[in-house]
Scaffold this motif. Structure first.
Motif, mmCIF file in Angstrom:
data_model
loop_
_atom_site.group_PDB
_atom_site.id
_atom_site.type_symbol
_atom_site.label_atom_id
_atom_site.label_comp_id
_atom_site.label_asym_id
_atom_site.label_seq_id
_atom_site.Cartn_x
_atom_site.Cartn_y
_atom_site.Cartn_z
ATOM 1 N N ARG A 12 2.494 9.989 -16.628
ATOM 2 C CA ARG A 12 2.889 8.816 -17.086
ATOM 3 C C ARG A 12 2.733 7.776 -15.875
ATOM 4 O O ARG A 12 2.350 6.540 -15.975
ATOM 5 C CB ARG A 12 4.182 8.748 -17.868
ATOM 6 N N ILE A 13 3.719 8.033 -14.984
ATOM 7 C CA ILE A 13 3.559 7.237 -13.527
ATOM 8 C C ILE A 13 2.296 7.175 -13.156
ATOM 9 O O ILE A 13 1.778 5.761 -12.752
ATOM 10 C CB ILE A 13 4.791 7.363 -12.801
ATOM 11 N N THR A 14 1.464 8.058 -12.964
ATOM 12 C CA THR A 14 0.178 8.092 -12.261
ATOM 13 C C THR A 14 -0.725 7.131 -13.077
ATOM 14 O O THR A 14 -1.268 6.279 -12.706
ATOM 15 C CB THR A 14 -0.145 9.316 -12.304
ATOM 16 N N LEU A 15 -0.740 7.348 -14.300
ATOM 17 C CA LEU A 15 -1.656 6.749 -15.485
ATOM 18 C C LEU A 15 -1.420 5.179 -15.376
ATOM 19 O O LEU A 15 -2.116 4.700 -15.306
ATOM 20 C CB LEU A 15 -1.666 7.251 -16.678
ATOM 21 N N LEU A 16 -0.075 4.969 -15.460
ATOM 22 C CA LEU A 16 0.290 3.352 -15.487
ATOM 23 C C LEU A 16 -0.007 2.798 -14.246
ATOM 24 O O LEU A 16 -0.537 1.734 -14.111
ATOM 25 C CB LEU A 16 1.898 3.461 -15.883
ATOM 26 N N THR A 17 0.410 3.507 -13.013
ATOM 27 C CA THR A 17 0.044 3.056 -11.610
ATOM 28 C C THR A 17 -1.327 2.855 -11.566
ATOM 29 O O THR A 17 -1.880 1.811 -11.002
ATOM 30 C CB THR A 17 0.696 3.756 -10.551
ATOM 31 N N GLY A 18 -2.129 3.798 -12.005
ATOM 32 C CA GLY A 18 -3.445 3.891 -12.069
ATOM 33 C C GLY A 18 -4.127 2.781 -12.536
ATOM 34 O O GLY A 18 -5.001 1.880 -12.120
ATOM 35 N N ALA A 19 -3.594 2.437 -13.780
ATOM 36 C CA ALA A 19 -3.994 1.263 -14.734
ATOM 37 C C ALA A 19 -3.977 -0.108 -14.013
ATOM 38 O O ALA A 19 -4.690 -1.020 -14.000
ATOM 39 C CB ALA A 19 -3.395 1.270 -15.982
ATOM 40 N N ILE A 20 -2.567 -0.313 -13.262
ATOM 41 C CA ILE A 20 -2.312 -1.477 -12.630
ATOM 42 C C ILE A 20 -3.179 -1.602 -11.664
ATOM 43 O O ILE A 20 -3.744 -2.738 -11.241
ATOM 44 C CB ILE A 20 -0.974 -1.476 -12.197
ATOM 45 N N LEU A 21 -3.437 -0.435 -10.653
ATOM 46 C CA LEU A 21 -4.350 -0.557 -9.543
ATOM 47 C C LEU A 21 -5.751 -0.895 -9.901
ATOM 48 O O LEU A 21 -6.438 -1.643 -9.386
ATOM 49 C CB LEU A 21 -3.925 0.822 -8.798
ATOM 50 N N LEU A 22 -6.466 -0.119 -10.933
ATOM 51 C CA LEU A 22 -7.689 -0.520 -11.365
ATOM 52 C C LEU A 22 -7.726 -1.876 -11.939
ATOM 53 O O LEU A 22 -8.949 -2.595 -11.629
ATOM 54 C CB LEU A 22 -8.101 0.642 -12.432
ATOM 55 N N GLY A 23 -6.885 -2.448 -12.565
ATOM 56 C CA GLY A 23 -7.083 -3.791 -12.901
ATOM 57 C C GLY A 23 -6.772 -4.725 -11.725
ATOM 58 O O GLY A 23 -7.843 -5.753 -11.657
ATOM 59 N N THR A 24 -6.172 -4.429 -11.021
ATOM 60 C CA THR A 24 -6.021 -5.367 -9.513
ATOM 61 C C THR A 24 -7.275 -5.370 -8.797
ATOM 62 O O THR A 24 -7.905 -6.070 -8.481
ATOM 63 C CB THR A 24 -4.757 -4.836 -8.547
ATOM 64 N N SER A 25 -7.836 -3.873 -8.786
ATOM 65 C CA SER A 25 -9.029 -3.860 -7.974
ATOM 66 C C SER A 25 -10.168 -4.488 -8.644
ATOM 67 O O SER A 25 -11.099 -4.986 -7.957
ATOM 68 C CB SER A 25 -9.598 -2.399 -7.871
#
Length: 398
Positions: A12-25
């Motif tokens: 869950r942490i990985t997916l949420l952090t990945g989503a934030i990272l992807l959006g920022t990228s």
């Protein structure tokens, strides 16, 4: 969101952090592409505009055909010169997308690994909790080397284990005491019946004695059961009765004097207020038990003082007796079910040891508290205090 509830915290942490990272990228990539577009395209457009404007003329005549042809050649050479800029822009956008995917993927992998390491104490905590059963509450979760939320959770869980262990010990002691109190009258009745059966020709007196003994012990059993029901009853009760304390105490005194008349106990009242609110039946039972203890464990020619007072803006009811007192090591245990101070001595005095437990339960249901102060062979003092009061009416409000 339902999907996230079905996966592990680590994922869950990985997916949420990945989503934030992807959006920022994505935002950064498109910002870079937009800036690149503003950099490359004006150069191309200026070159193209200058080439066209240099060949403009209001009229096209036959003698200008050669000039137009020359301008067209120059335009082609300018467009050819601008082609590398367009290709560079396209290549820049392509690599921006590639880097976006690569670094987002790397970020999610790193997040997954870091989250696993960060959540390892939680996994260890889960294993330790799973190994604790109902027979080993004394085992504790090992102390963690870190000082974070998980360490705090482990400490809280250990504290809960201590409370559970203490609660189970009290439950076992309570069950053992209940069994003992119930077994004693049953054993007496059984012994009386067996003795009666061994007599080949029992007389009427033998039957009468056995019946009297059986009836006495049945009443004792019924009293124990009633007290246990009172102690564990959680049903809703009306606490809105207005109770006259002076009248209640005088009624209790009249009932008990006949039982303890031989002790010649002197009773005094000092009442600053005499009205309270509560359940009349329960309050009568509670104060009856306290009043009876004050007589039961008092000395001959002893004294009892019933006092109501206001102290530190708190209304209190105090019952004092000049009796045998309670040892300091037993003060905190007198409200436990079936606990009796000095059992060898207490057996000479009727009772199952539930009286003070019932008293405490009744007062707690009213939102009040009860405390005890005592000195052996000098005095005992029970203090009942309310949580709050109405200063105008002088009536307790639980």
């Amino acid at each position: 969101m339902k999907f996230l509830n079905k996966v592990s915290i680590r994922m869950r942490i990985t997916l949420l952090t990945g989503a934030i990272l992807l959006g920022t990228s994505i935002i950064l990539t498109f910002s870079s592409m937009y800036n690149a577009h503003d950099t490359f395209m004006p150069l191309y457009e200026n070159n193209l505009t200058n080439s066209v404007e240099s060949d403009k003329s209001p009229l096209i005549q036959n003698e200008d055909i050669n000039k137009l042809q020359a301008g067209a050649s120059e335009f082609k050479s300018t467009a050819a010169a601008a082609t590398p800029a367009i290709e560079a822009k396209m290549q820049f956008e392509l690599w921006s997308y590639i880097y976006l995917i690569i670094f987002s993927g790397i970020g999610m992998i790193v997040t997954y690994l870091v989250a696993g390491r960060a959540l390892r104490p939680l996994k260890d905590l889960n294993i330790s909790v799973s190994n604790i059963k109902d027979h080993n509450f004394k085992e504790k979760i090992p102390n963690l080397d870190v000082d974070d939320e998980i360490s705090s959770l482990a400490k809280s869980f250990n504290a809960m284990l201590d409370r559970l262990n203490e609660s189970f010990l009290h439950q076992k002691q309570f069950s053992a005491r209940v069994a003992h109190e119930l077994k004693t009258p049953l054993s007496i009745m059984n012994a009386g019946i067996q003795v009666l059966q061994l007599d080949n020709k029992p007389t009427i007196e033998d039957y009468e004695e056995t019946i009297e003994m059986t009836e006495r012990n049945l009443k004792r059993l019924m009293n124990i059961v009633d007290d246990l029901f009172m102690l564990t009853n959680e049903s809703n009760t009306d606490f809105a009765d207005e109770i006259d304390l002076k009248q209640l105490f005088l009624q209790i005194e009249a009932e008990l004097q006949s039982l303890y008349n031989e002790k010649n106990i002197h009773i005094t009242y000092e009442l600053e207020f005499d009205k309270i609110e509560g359940n009349k039946t329960l309050i009568y039972r509670a104060f009856f038990n306290l009043f009876e203890n004050a007589m039961k464990y008092n000395i001959t020619n002893g004294k009892i003082l019933i006092k109501t007072l206001v102290e530190n803006n708190m209304r209190k009811v105090t019952i004092y007796d000049s009796g045998i007192g309670i040892p300091s090591e037993d003060i905190n245990k007198v409200f436990e079910p079936f606990y009796r101070v000095d059992p060898s001595r207490s057996r000479k005095i009727a009772g199952a040891g539930l009286g003070l437990s019932i008293v405490k339960s009744i007062f707690e249901k009213h939102g009040w508290k009860i405390e005890v102060e005592s000195t052996v062979d000098v005095e005992t003092r029970f203090i009942v205090s309310a949580a709050r009061h109405d200063s105008i009416t002088g009536i307790y409000h639980p």
